[in-house]
Design a protein around this motif. Structure first.
Motif, PDB file in Angstrom:
ATOM      1  N   ILE A 139       0.837  -1.185   0.000  1.00 49.23           N
ATOM      2  CA  ILE A 139       0.000   0.000   0.000  1.00 49.23           C
ATOM      3  C   ILE A 139       0.879   1.245   0.000  1.00 49.23           C
ATOM      4  O   ILE A 139       1.732   1.412   0.861  1.00 49.23           O
ATOM      5  N   GLY A 140       0.688   2.096  -0.986  1.00 45.13           N
ATOM      6  CA  GLY A 140       1.474   3.323  -1.086  1.00 45.13           C
ATOM      7  C   GLY A 140       2.837   3.130  -1.718  1.00 45.13           C
ATOM      8  O   GLY A 140       3.463   4.085  -2.176  1.00 45.13           O
ATOM      9  N   GLY A 141       3.336   1.906  -1.759  1.00 49.96           N
ATOM     10  CA  GLY A 141       4.649   1.624  -2.327  1.00 49.96           C
ATOM     11  C   GLY A 141       5.174   0.308  -1.824  1.00 49.96           C
ATOM     12  O   GLY A 141       4.538  -0.399  -1.039  1.00 49.96           O
ATOM     13  N   SER A 142       6.358  -0.047  -2.271  1.00 50.54           N
ATOM     14  CA  SER A 142       6.977  -1.307  -1.879  1.00 50.54           C
ATOM     15  C   SER A 142       7.458  -1.247  -0.434  1.00 50.54           C
ATOM     16  O   SER A 142       7.965  -0.215   0.015  1.00 50.54           O
ATOM     17  N   PRO A 143       7.336  -2.367   0.314  1.00 51.08           N
ATOM     18  CA  PRO A 143       7.893  -2.390   1.678  1.00 51.08           C
ATOM     19  C   PRO A 143       9.419  -2.396   1.694  1.00 51.08           C
ATOM     20  O   PRO A 143      10.028  -2.271   2.760  1.00 51.08           O
ATOM     21  N   GLY A 144      10.022  -2.534   0.516  1.00 52.99           N
ATOM     22  CA  GLY A 144      11.479  -2.507   0.435  1.00 52.99           C
ATOM     23  C   GLY A 144      11.992  -1.278  -0.278  1.00 52.99           C
ATOM     24  O   GLY A 144      12.601  -0.390   0.320  1.00 52.99           O
ATOM     25  N   SER A 145      11.735  -1.185  -1.591  1.00 52.71           N
ATOM     26  CA  SER A 145      12.296  -0.093  -2.391  1.00 52.71           C
ATOM     27  C   SER A 145      11.647   1.248  -2.127  1.00 52.71           C
ATOM     28  O   SER A 145      12.195   2.292  -2.515  1.00 52.71           O
ATOM     29  N   SER A 146      10.490   1.280  -1.469  1.00 52.23           N
ATOM     30  CA  SER A 146       9.841   2.556  -1.136  1.00 52.23           C
ATOM     31  C   SER A 146      10.067   2.961   0.316  1.00 52.23           C
ATOM     32  O   SER A 146       9.472   3.936   0.792  1.00 52.23           O
ATOM     33  N   VAL A 147      10.887   2.208   1.017  1.00 52.47           N
ATOM     34  CA  VAL A 147      11.273   2.581   2.387  1.00 52.47           C
ATOM     35  C   VAL A 147      12.718   3.068   2.293  1.00 52.47           C
ATOM     36  O   VAL A 147      13.664   2.282   2.306  1.00 52.47           O
ATOM     37  N   PHE A 148      12.870   4.370   2.169  1.00 52.22           N
ATOM     38  CA  PHE A 148      14.140   4.988   1.811  1.00 52.22           C
ATOM     39  C   PHE A 148      15.010   5.213   3.045  1.00 52.22           C
ATOM     40  O   PHE A 148      14.549   5.725   4.064  1.00 52.22           O
ATOM     41  N   PHE A 149      16.279   4.839   2.922  1.00 51.84           N
ATOM     42  CA  PHE A 149      17.229   4.974   4.031  1.00 51.84           C
ATOM     43  C   PHE A 149      18.068   6.222   3.816  1.00 51.84           C
ATOM     44  O   PHE A 149      18.622   6.438   2.739  1.00 51.84           O
ATOM     45  N   LYS A 150      18.177   7.035   4.865  1.00 52.81           N
ATOM     46  CA  LYS A 150      18.905   8.287   4.766  1.00 52.81           C
ATOM     47  C   LYS A 150      19.910   8.417   5.903  1.00 52.81           C
ATOM     48  O   LYS A 150      19.750   7.827   6.963  1.00 52.81           O
ATOM     49  N   CYS A 151      20.934   9.223   5.640  1.00 56.45           N
ATOM     50  CA  CYS A 151      21.977   9.448   6.638  1.00 56.45           C
ATOM     51  C   CYS A 151      22.498  10.865   6.486  1.00 56.45           C
ATOM     52  O   CYS A 151      22.564  11.392   5.366  1.00 56.45           O
ATOM     53  N   GLY A 152      22.864  11.481   7.587  1.00 55.81           N
ATOM     54  CA  GLY A 152      23.389  12.834   7.527  1.00 55.81           C
ATOM     55  C   GLY A 152      24.292  13.147   8.708  1.00 55.81           C
ATOM     56  O   GLY A 152      24.223  12.505   9.758  1.00 55.81           O
ATOM     57  N   LEU A 185      20.118  10.408   0.619  1.00 60.68           N
ATOM     58  CA  LEU A 185      19.478   9.127   0.337  1.00 60.68           C
ATOM     59  C   LEU A 185      20.569   8.124   0.004  1.00 60.68           C
ATOM     60  O   LEU A 185      21.334   8.310  -0.942  1.00 60.68           O
ATOM     61  N   ILE A 186      20.666   7.032   0.784  1.00 65.24           N
ATOM     62  CA  ILE A 186      21.782   6.095   0.595  1.00 65.24           C
ATOM     63  C   ILE A 186      21.321   4.672   0.271  1.00 65.24           C
ATOM     64  O   ILE A 186      22.146   3.781   0.109  1.00 65.24           O
ATOM     65  N   GLY A 187      20.024   4.433   0.179  1.00 65.22           N
ATOM     66  CA  GLY A 187      19.535   3.093  -0.132  1.00 65.22           C
ATOM     67  C   GLY A 187      18.111   2.907   0.331  1.00 65.22           C
ATOM     68  O   GLY A 187      17.355   3.863   0.513  1.00 65.22           O
ATOM     69  N   ASN A 188      17.721   1.657   0.539  1.00 68.09           N
ATOM     70  CA  ASN A 188      16.387   1.324   1.025  1.00 68.09           C
ATOM     71  C   ASN A 188      16.442   0.016   1.798  1.00 68.09           C
ATOM     72  O   ASN A 188      17.518  -0.551   2.002  1.00 68.09           O
ATOM     73  N   LEU A 189      15.288  -0.485   2.215  1.00 68.93           N
ATOM     74  CA  LEU A 189      15.251  -1.697   3.042  1.00 68.93           C
ATOM     75  C   LEU A 189      15.184  -2.986   2.234  1.00 68.93           C
ATOM     76  O   LEU A 189      15.112  -4.068   2.811  1.00 68.93           O
ATOM     77  N   GLU A 190      15.200  -2.903   0.933  1.00 68.56           N
ATOM     78  CA  GLU A 190      15.154  -4.114   0.115  1.00 68.56           C
ATOM     79  C   GLU A 190      16.491  -4.850   0.179  1.00 68.56           C
ATOM     80  O   GLU A 190      17.557  -4.238   0.118  1.00 68.56           O
ATOM     81  N   LYS A 191      16.436  -6.172   0.307  1.00 69.41           N
ATOM     82  CA  LYS A 191      17.664  -6.964   0.351  1.00 69.41           C
ATOM     83  C   LYS A 191      18.450  -6.818  -0.951  1.00 69.41           C
ATOM     84  O   LYS A 191      17.872  -6.728  -2.029  1.00 69.41           O
ATOM     85  N   ASP A 192      19.761  -6.832  -0.825  1.00 72.26           N
ATOM     86  CA  ASP A 192      20.602  -6.802  -2.014  1.00 72.26           C
ATOM     87  C   ASP A 192      20.610  -8.151  -2.722  1.00 72.26           C
ATOM     88  O   ASP A 192      20.606  -8.234  -3.941  1.00 72.26           O
ATOM     89  N   ASP A 193      20.621  -9.214  -1.953  1.00 73.67           N
ATOM     90  CA  ASP A 193      20.704 -10.568  -2.508  1.00 73.67           C
ATOM     91  C   ASP A 193      19.948 -11.510  -1.586  1.00 73.67           C
ATOM     92  O   ASP A 193      20.489 -11.977  -0.581  1.00 73.67           O
ATOM     93  N   ALA A 194      18.700 -11.757  -1.927  1.00 72.60           N
ATOM     94  CA  ALA A 194      17.845 -12.549  -1.043  1.00 72.60           C
ATOM     95  C   ALA A 194      18.207 -14.031  -1.129  1.00 72.60           C
ATOM     96  O   ALA A 194      17.739 -14.764  -1.999  1.00 72.60           O
ATOM     97  N   LYS A 195      19.039 -14.486  -0.206  1.00 73.25           N
ATOM     98  CA  LYS A 195      19.409 -15.897  -0.165  1.00 73.25           C
ATOM     99  C   LYS A 195      18.466 -16.698   0.720  1.00 73.25           C
ATOM    100  O   LYS A 195      18.399 -17.928   0.605  1.00 73.25           O
TER     101      LYS A 195
END
Length: 373
Positions: A139-152, A185-195
């Motif tokens: 809803i509203g976006g992906s639980p991975g790629s739409s959950v944006f990770f930020k750092c400052g 913006l440095i990434g999101n919560l989606e796994k890089d390699d889902a093993k």
């Protein structure tokens, strides 16, 4: 299976004696100074390893973009918990249900012992655990790629304040998938390699940030998710590594020398520039068309290297690969558009770093982009 959550009020009671209290800002009086002796003197740079498997490492919650008094409804929880990965220990667990379609869920920490009012280049690496597989929708976006990770990193202390009945941050983090002046913006919560589908796995997020500490040598590290997914998000932070160098310009001659050394000191012959020493590095760079000099035939070896010039050097040293797009960067010369597109594709730079193409590039940044760095 339904998960259970501790509310922020319960969290506060649990952490009252063992950790910094939950607050509306990032006050962290127990934060330890950066141990600059690990790598260099305070005048040159330093490094710090923050192990959240042992304790909270001076971090306090930084939560915003939700209505005042809605902590329980948003299922907010920031606490030290076991990381559900085989062999892992504890970490900082952050949980929230994004009913506002804009929840920010993170933490911040005071850094001390930095050079006062001196521009620095920081490299921050976070090791997190996430259970979000790729390609999911919600809803509203992906639980991975739409959950944006930020750092400052900022000299000003991050705080939250109530604006029109909702908590808002005093720093400018940008909105969801966009950078802000105070957070990248440095990434999101989606796994890089889902093993292991559906299970928690490690993910590493790295960013390069520029900031000047305050007059007392203090700055604040902040991180968190800026969610566009209207549902529950949870992630763990196991450790954070921070290194920093003084932001000092790099001369054009020194840049060619560093690039030549990174390429293995190859041989090359070319006539010297009239205003530069006839060095092996410059002879190689000119023979390969990596540096062409200025229209008047000069090289200007002691001039500061700009971001745009760095892009061209790196791109030509890589063989000028074909690219099929051009970034929209105000002030970027047309002849540097392909170089910028290639560098962005290679993740040598983030777009925000190229916002002033004619500005001098810090030596620490250029060295991190060299082959083999």
């Amino acid at each position: 299976m339904r998960r259970s959550y501790r509310t922020l009020s319960a969290l506060l009671a649990a952490l009252l004696c063992a950790a910094p209290a939950l607050a509306a800002d990032c006050a962290a009086p127990t934060a330890a100074p950066i141990p600059t002796s690990l790598t260099a003197s305070a005048a040159q740079g330093g490094a710090l390893h923050l192990d959240l498997s042992r304790d909270l490492a001076g971090f306090t919650p930084l939560l915003a973009d939700y209505p005042q008094g809605a902590d329980t409804f948003y299922e907010l929880d920031v606490s030290r918990q076991p990381i559900p990965i085989a062999g892992a220990g504890f970490g900082l667990r952050l949980t929230g249900n994004n009913h506002s379609d804009d929840l920010f869920l993170g933490a911040c920490r005071l850094l001390e012992g930095l050079p006062p009012e001196t521009p620095c280049v920081f490299t921050v690496t976070l090791r997190i655990a996430t259970d979000v597989d790729g390609g999911l929708v919600g809803i509203g976006g992906s639980p991975g790629s739409s959950v944006f990770f930020k750092c400052g990193i900022t000299a000003a202390e991050p705080r939250r304040e109530v604006v029109d009945g909702s908590y808002r941050l005093t720093l400018d983090k940008g909105n969801q998938g966009q950078d802000g002046p105070d957070m990248a913006l440095i990434g999101n919560l989606e796994k890089d390699d889902a093993k292991a589908p559906g299970q928690y796995e490690w993910k590493t997020l790295t960013c390069r940030l520029s900031a000047a500490p305050d007059a007392l040598g203090r700055a604040y590290l902040s991180f968190g998710i800026d969610s566009g997914f209207e549902g529950l998000s949870r992630y763990y932070v196991e450790s954070i590594d921070i290194s920093w160098d003084i932001d000092q310009p790099l001369t054009r001659a020194a840049a060619i020398q560093a690039l030549w050394e990174a390429k293995g000191r190859p041989a090359g012959e070319a006539p010297p520039f009239p205003d530069a020493a006839d060095t092996p590095s410059l002879a190689w760079a000119r023979s390969q068309g990596i540096t062409l000099g200025y229209a008047d035939g000069s090289f200007r070896p002691e001039e500061a290297l700009s971001f745009q010039q760095a892009l061209l050097l790196l791109y030509r040293a890589a063989g000028s690969p074909e690219v099929y797009w051009a970034p929209a960067i105000p002030g970027l010369a047309p002849q540097a558009e392909s170089a910028a597109a290639w560098a962005l594709d290679q993740e040598l730079f983030r777009l925000r770093e190229l916002s002033a193409p004619a500005a001098p590039i810090p030596e620490a940044v250029f060295r991190q982009t060299l082959p083999g760095a």
